[in-house]
Design a protein around this motif. Structure first.
Motif, mmCIF file in Angstrom:
data_model
loop_
_atom_site.group_PDB
_atom_site.id
_atom_site.type_symbol
_atom_site.label_atom_id
_atom_site.label_comp_id
_atom_site.label_asym_id
_atom_site.label_seq_id
_atom_site.Cartn_x
_atom_site.Cartn_y
_atom_site.Cartn_z
ATOM 1 N N LEU A 7 4.594 23.687 -16.638
ATOM 2 C CA LEU A 7 5.574 24.450 -15.865
ATOM 3 C C LEU A 7 4.899 25.242 -14.761
ATOM 4 N N ARG A 8 3.760 25.861 -15.072
ATOM 5 C CA ARG A 8 3.042 26.641 -14.050
ATOM 6 C C ARG A 8 2.532 25.744 -12.931
ATOM 7 N N GLY A 9 2.010 24.582 -13.293
ATOM 8 C CA GLY A 9 1.494 23.660 -12.288
ATOM 9 C C GLY A 9 2.581 23.119 -11.377
ATOM 10 N N LEU A 10 3.758 22.911 -11.922
ATOM 11 C CA LEU A 10 4.848 22.351 -11.127
ATOM 12 C C LEU A 10 5.382 23.343 -10.099
ATOM 13 N N ASP A 11 5.208 24.630 -10.342
ATOM 14 C CA ASP A 11 5.617 25.628 -9.350
ATOM 15 C C ASP A 11 4.915 25.388 -8.020
ATOM 16 N N ILE A 77 14.319 35.216 -16.608
ATOM 17 C CA ILE A 77 15.162 35.159 -15.403
ATOM 18 C C ILE A 77 14.313 35.416 -14.165
ATOM 19 N N ARG A 78 13.444 36.414 -14.241
ATOM 20 C CA ARG A 78 12.556 36.711 -13.116
ATOM 21 C C ARG A 78 11.628 35.520 -12.835
ATOM 22 N N ASP A 79 11.097 34.918 -13.892
ATOM 23 C CA ASP A 79 10.214 33.757 -13.757
ATOM 24 C C ASP A 79 10.942 32.595 -13.082
#
Length: 168
Positions: A7-11, A77-79
């Motif tokens: 998930l972090r990498g896809l950002d 939600i913030r993420d």
């Protein structure tokens, strides 16, 4: 842990304006093992039937993890809004805000407000970095300061010479 790292990498990919889709495979399978198990045709059908937009996939994964904890939900939600803020296409971002509003059970205007705050902070940081780099270069001497030909293009005023007759 592997899903969260993905998930972090896809950002980062979102920032490039790509349309990111995600597919989860059954436990114990990766794309290669699953394709060998079910065959190419069934594999392709599985991909088409189970692919999800990254933002919605991320929201569903993180919401399931948070359960009913309001503090965790607020962080999630913030993420999610941070991920949406990385999407350069404002229309796509707006569509994701609308969809996430119902999924996250929060008013669309609250998500939009947070999105605008994040984008404004990013713009401010970018402007500060640009000003800092410009100031850094303005304070530096020219690259050719000590070259033999440095300043050869500067016109100098002719010097006044004093003759012996002028001294008397």
């Amino acid at each position: 842990a592997g899903i969260k790292a993905s998930l972090r990498g896809l950002d980062m990919i979102l920032e490039e304006g790509l349309n990111v889709k995600v597919v989860s495979f059954p436990a114990g399978d990766d794309p290669d093992s699953y394709m060998h198990k079910v065959g190419a045709g069934a594999f392709k059908t599985y991909i088409e039937d189970n692919r999800k937009d990254f933002i919605l996939y991320k929201a569903n994964i993180l919401l399931a993890e948070a359960g009913t904890d309001p503090i965790k939900r607020a962080g999630i939600i913030r993420d999610i809004v941070e991920s949406i803020a990385k999407i350069p296409d404002h229309i796509k971002a707006s569509v994701f805000i609308r969809e996430c509003s119902s999924l996250l059970q929060i008013e669309e205007r609250v998500l939009l407000s947070e999105l605008n705050t994040m984008r404004a902070a990013k713009l401010k940081k970018s402007n500060q970095q640009n000003r800092a780099s410009q100031t850094q270069f303005q304070d530096m001497p020219p690259d050719n300061l000590f070259d033999d030909n440095a300043g050869s293009d500067i016109a100098l005023a002719p010097e006044h010479t004093v003759e012996n007759d002028d001294l008397q």
